[in-house]
Design a protein around this motif. Structure first.
Motif, PDB file in Angstrom:
ATOM      1  N   THR A 445       0.697  -0.985  -0.141  1.00  0.00           N
ATOM      2  CA  THR A 445      -0.217  -0.324   0.055  1.00  0.00           C
ATOM      3  C   THR A 445       1.064   1.213  -0.159  1.00  0.00           C
ATOM      4  N   ILE A 446       0.006   2.472  -0.575  1.00  0.00           N
ATOM      5  CA  ILE A 446       1.666   3.579  -0.275  1.00  0.00           C
ATOM      6  C   ILE A 446      -0.235   4.752   0.099  1.00  0.00           C
ATOM      7  N   VAL A 447       0.427   5.293   1.021  1.00  0.00           N
ATOM      8  CA  VAL A 447      -0.620   6.012   2.632  1.00  0.00           C
ATOM      9  C   VAL A 447      -0.098   7.158   1.918  1.00  0.00           C
ATOM     10  N   PHE A 448       0.333   7.898   1.462  1.00  0.00           N
ATOM     11  CA  PHE A 448       0.693   9.359   0.977  1.00  0.00           C
ATOM     12  C   PHE A 448       0.353  10.599   1.071  1.00  0.00           C
ATOM     13  N   SER A 449       0.766  11.853   1.809  1.00  0.00           N
ATOM     14  CA  SER A 449      -0.630  13.034   1.915  1.00  0.00           C
ATOM     15  C   SER A 449      -0.235  14.052   1.114  1.00  0.00           C
ATOM     16  N   HIS A 450      -1.567  14.613   0.409  1.00  0.00           N
ATOM     17  CA  HIS A 450      -1.225  14.863  -1.195  1.00  0.00           C
ATOM     18  C   HIS A 450      -1.421  16.229  -1.095  1.00  0.00           C
ATOM     19  N   THR A 451      -0.720  16.661   0.173  1.00  0.00           N
ATOM     20  CA  THR A 451      -0.100  18.050   0.955  1.00  0.00           C
ATOM     21  C   THR A 451       1.001  18.502   0.486  1.00  0.00           C
ATOM     22  N   ASP A 452       1.845  17.287   0.834  1.00  0.00           N
ATOM     23  CA  ASP A 452       3.635  17.407   0.660  1.00  0.00           C
ATOM     24  C   ASP A 452       3.632  17.754  -0.710  1.00  0.00           C
ATOM     25  N   GLN A 453       4.117  19.594  -0.545  1.00  0.00           N
ATOM     26  CA  GLN A 453       4.251  20.239  -2.044  1.00  0.00           C
ATOM     27  C   GLN A 453       6.033  20.257  -2.352  1.00  0.00           C
ATOM     28  N   THR A 454       6.709  18.767  -2.341  1.00  0.00           N
ATOM     29  CA  THR A 454       8.326  19.081  -2.534  1.00  0.00           C
ATOM     30  C   THR A 454       8.698  18.760  -3.559  1.00  0.00           C
ATOM     31  N   PRO A 455       9.266  18.759  -4.428  1.00  0.00           N
ATOM     32  CA  PRO A 455       9.377  18.847  -5.910  1.00  0.00           C
ATOM     33  C   PRO A 455       9.906  17.016  -5.746  1.00  0.00           C
ATOM     34  N   TRP A 456       9.360  16.309  -5.366  1.00  0.00           N
ATOM     35  CA  TRP A 456       9.759  15.200  -5.167  1.00  0.00           C
ATOM     36  C   TRP A 456       8.053  14.060  -5.281  1.00  0.00           C
ATOM     37  N   ALA A 457       7.633  15.089  -4.130  1.00  0.00           N
ATOM     38  CA  ALA A 457       6.992  14.431  -3.865  1.00  0.00           C
ATOM     39  C   ALA A 457       5.733  14.386  -4.661  1.00  0.00           C
ATOM     40  N   GLU A 458       5.488  15.984  -4.945  1.00  0.00           N
ATOM     41  CA  GLU A 458       4.802  16.392  -6.646  1.00  0.00           C
ATOM     42  C   GLU A 458       4.989  15.356  -8.113  1.00  0.00           C
ATOM     43  N   ALA A 459       6.819  14.644  -8.113  1.00  0.00           N
ATOM     44  CA  ALA A 459       6.679  13.870  -9.475  1.00  0.00           C
ATOM     45  C   ALA A 459       6.550  13.153  -9.141  1.00  0.00           C
ATOM     46  N   PHE A 460       6.250  12.522  -8.085  1.00  0.00           N
ATOM     47  CA  PHE A 460       6.128  11.166  -7.390  1.00  0.00           C
ATOM     48  C   PHE A 460       4.272  10.782  -7.842  1.00  0.00           C
ATOM     49  N   LEU A 461       4.007  11.566  -7.456  1.00  0.00           N
ATOM     50  CA  LEU A 461       2.355  11.246  -7.458  1.00  0.00           C
ATOM     51  C   LEU A 461       1.745  11.545  -9.211  1.00  0.00           C
ATOM     52  N   ARG A 515      -8.969  24.108  -1.218  1.00  0.00           N
ATOM     53  CA  ARG A 515      -7.948  24.119  -2.412  1.00  0.00           C
ATOM     54  C   ARG A 515      -6.815  23.233  -2.392  1.00  0.00           C
ATOM     55  N   THR A 516      -6.566  22.777  -1.845  1.00  0.00           N
ATOM     56  CA  THR A 516      -6.202  21.256  -1.475  1.00  0.00           C
ATOM     57  C   THR A 516      -6.326  20.146  -2.317  1.00  0.00           C
ATOM     58  N   LEU A 517      -7.474  19.914  -2.164  1.00  0.00           N
ATOM     59  CA  LEU A 517      -7.262  18.920  -2.996  1.00  0.00           C
ATOM     60  C   LEU A 517      -7.695  19.512  -4.781  1.00  0.00           C
ATOM     61  N   GLY A 518      -7.793  20.787  -4.855  1.00  0.00           N
ATOM     62  CA  GLY A 518      -7.753  21.029  -6.376  1.00  0.00           C
ATOM     63  C   GLY A 518      -6.266  21.386  -6.977  1.00  0.00           C
ATOM     64  N   HIS A 519      -5.441  21.802  -6.122  1.00  0.00           N
ATOM     65  CA  HIS A 519      -4.018  21.586  -5.825  1.00  0.00           C
ATOM     66  C   HIS A 519      -3.210  20.089  -6.703  1.00  0.00           C
ATOM     67  N   PHE A 520      -4.117  19.822  -5.840  1.00  0.00           N
ATOM     68  CA  PHE A 520      -3.848  18.038  -6.350  1.00  0.00           C
ATOM     69  C   PHE A 520      -4.040  17.685  -7.354  1.00  0.00           C
TER      70      PHE A 520
END
Length: 575
Positions: A445-461, A515-520
């Motif tokens: 499983t992957i459990v991830f907070s998509h509010t993580d705005q690091t470049p690597w997290a956004e690339a991963f998502l 807004r957070t969901l929209g950003h995702f």
């Protein structure tokens, strides 16, 4: 100053303080859950863990826990009172801390100066209002400063209280060297002030207390290694955390730090007051001011240290400057000036109070933003091994340990720096490396907070939601859960699985969540879903510049005639 006036200005400052702290705490989104879990383990085992218990990647990596006693206090309090008691404890600690320095400052303060500086200094303090072990450090720091200032005026047996206090501090939070540093500054002040009589009883007692304070730091579960750990903590620190950064560096990266303005304002005001009365200032005031200004500008998390270390000399010096200046006016003019100043100060306080409420709102209790996601995990009987991001690891531990362990949590010092830099971060931007690590640990499983705005997290998502080997089964304004597309997970996939183009989850009702969901959605390229959220946001706030601009861009790409309308509205609003 009359007692009634002193009490009035003190109560006004306390009311303003509570405006900054009476809001729903997000501490569970950070480290509080792990603190409670660790406190529980220590309480029942009567042993402070010395390794990283909660991660399957590095379970035996050595870990020095300097806030273990705070965690025991937090956990045992919640067993009796629930989290409400924990929230009330945080209020009690911060009011007591403020009360110590405010009471001492008021002894030689002009009420106007006290009120103005209270607002400015408390706005600095509001940078960090969540429930953390550092609250104990603030209380201990204020206690040390007030006792030492009293001792400087005349001998008080309270000076010996610093020794057991340092023992407590050593085991409750990593800021414990601050107590020794402040005492050392007072020793230096004493040696310079009494340089013609270096061995006077006052100085000898203070040096003895300082020496014994140093010895008490050895009385921790890790001995000398624990006592010296604050000097070495960043030697193995593979992750850049916002709170540990220089505020000017954060500003250069685009972070907004309103509290920095108040730090600069306070530093400027105090410096002017000190220089204007240079011959009458005391060495210790300069030592505290210079030392804690440097500490504050070194890292954002140190802002509160500046508040409690310099408030007393700041209020006293500025009050004396004001009183000296008022002597140039006749009694009648002084009365007019003071009354006008009171009126302006009250307007200033009301304005600042409204600003503070707008920042966090008002409320009590805790918000567990990841609660629903972990409840889903448990209800649907999902299992690991889990791959998770840095931000959410501590909450996963709180909810799932010992049944599940995490890939990483919010303690950079509990993992090899090379693991964080060369594995955790790089695998999020390199699908091949992720596949290799996934195979090694057999991620389920992957459990991830998509509010993580690091470049690597956004690339991963952006990558993982397109990967057919992983199916999204849960999404909310903060969290996303994916399961590996294998037979063992087909039941939950059939019930909740969504392909990228079919993402359609219930929309939240509040603006922040939208807004957070929209950003995702925007990050992973779901334009239709983003458009739906933007339209909902326009309904909530018709004249938001960013919302109108993005919506106009989407409609323009779709050749939608509404693009012109929203573009005109955006231009009108964004001027």
């Amino acid at each position: 100053m009359s007692r009634s006036l002193a009490l009035s200005v003190f109560l006004i400052s306390c009311l303003f303080l509570l405006l900054g702290y009476l809001h729903t705490s997000t501490a569970f989104d950070q480290d509080l859950g792990r603190h409670l879990l660790t406190g529980k383990i220590i309480t029942y085992s009567l042993h402070v863990p010395t390794t990283n218990l909660f991660s399957y990647t590095y379970p035996v990596f050595p870990f020095i826990n300097h806030h273990w006693l705070s965690e025991v206090v937090f956990y045992n309090l919640t067993t009796v009172t629930g989290t409400t008691g924990l929230f009330l404890l945080s209020l009690l600690l911060i009011v007591a801390t403020w009360g110590l320095v405010a009471r001492d400052a008021l002894r030689k303060a002009h009420p106007l100066i006290f009120l103005v500086l209270s607002v400015i200094y408390l706005r600095i303090l509001f940078e960090r209002t969540d429930i953390r072990p550092e609250l104990f450090s603030f209380l201990f720091l204020a206690t040390v400063v007030t006792i030492l200032y009293r001792y400087k005026e005349k001998f008080t047996k309270l000076i010996f209280l610093l020794i057991p206090l340092e023992l407590l501090w050593t085991n409750m939070h990593i800021y414990f060297p601050i107590g020794i540093l402040i005492t050392l500054l007072f020793v230096i002040d004493n040696l310079v002030t009494h340089r013609k009589n270096l061995l006077n009883p006052q100085t000898k007692t203070l040096i003895a207390v300082l020496f014994l304070m140093g010895l008490t730091t050895l009385l921790n579960p890790h001995g000398i290694s624990g006592a010296t750990y604050p000097l070495r903590v960043f030697q193995n620190y593979g992750y850049t955390i916002e709170e540990n950064q220089n505020p000017f560096f954060l500003l250069s990266l685009g972070f907004t730090k309103p509290s920095l303005l108040y730090v600069e304002l306070a530093v400027g005001i105090v410096l002017i007051a000190f220089l204007a009365r240079f011959k009458k200032t005391r060495l210790i005031d300069w030592l505290l001011f210079i030392t804690f200004t440097a500490i504050a500008f070194n890292a954002v998390r140190n802002f509160p240290l500046f508040v409690f270390a310099t408030f007393i000399p700041a209020v006293r010096s500025l009050s004396e400057l004001l009183l000296t200046s008022l002597k140039n006016f006749s009694p009648q003019k002084r009365l007019i000036i003071i009354r006008l100043a009171y009126f302006l100060v009250l307007i200033f306080i009301v304005w600042q109070g409204r600003s503070v409420i707008a920042l966090h709102g008002l409320g009590i209790g805790f918000a567990e933003s990841a609660k629903s996601a972990l409840t889903f995990f448990e209800k649907e009987k999902l299992h690991g091994p889990i791959f998770n991001n840095f931000d959410i690891g501590s909450y996963i531990e709180y909810r799932l340990y010992p049944r599940e362990k995490v890939f990483i949590d919010g303690r950079p010092e509990a993992y090899p720096a090379s693991f964080i830099q060369d594995t955790y971060i790089k695998m999020q931007t390199d699908p091949a490396l992720f596949a290799k690590v996934s195979k090694k640990h057999n991620f389920n499983t992957i459990v991830f907070s998509h509010t993580d705005q690091t470049p690597w997290a956004e690339a991963f998502l952006r990558s993982i939601v397109h990967d057919p080997d992983w199916i999204t089964v849960y999404l909310d304004p903060m969290m996303i859960i994916l399961v590996r597309n294998v037979p063992d997970n087909q039941k939950v996939i059939k019930a909740f699985g969504k392909q990228l183009q079919n993402y359609s989850f219930p929309l939240p009702g509040d603006e922040k969540s939208l807004r957070t969901l929209g950003h995702f959605y925007g990050e992973i390229g779901l334009t239709k879903q983003l458009e739906e959220i933007l339209l909902r946001l326009v309904g909530l706030e018709a004249n938001n510049c960013n919302t109108l601009t993005v919506l106009a861009q989407i409609y323009s790409q779709e050749n939608n005639p509404a693009a012109g309308l929203y573009s005109q509205r955006a231009q009108a609003v964004c001027r």
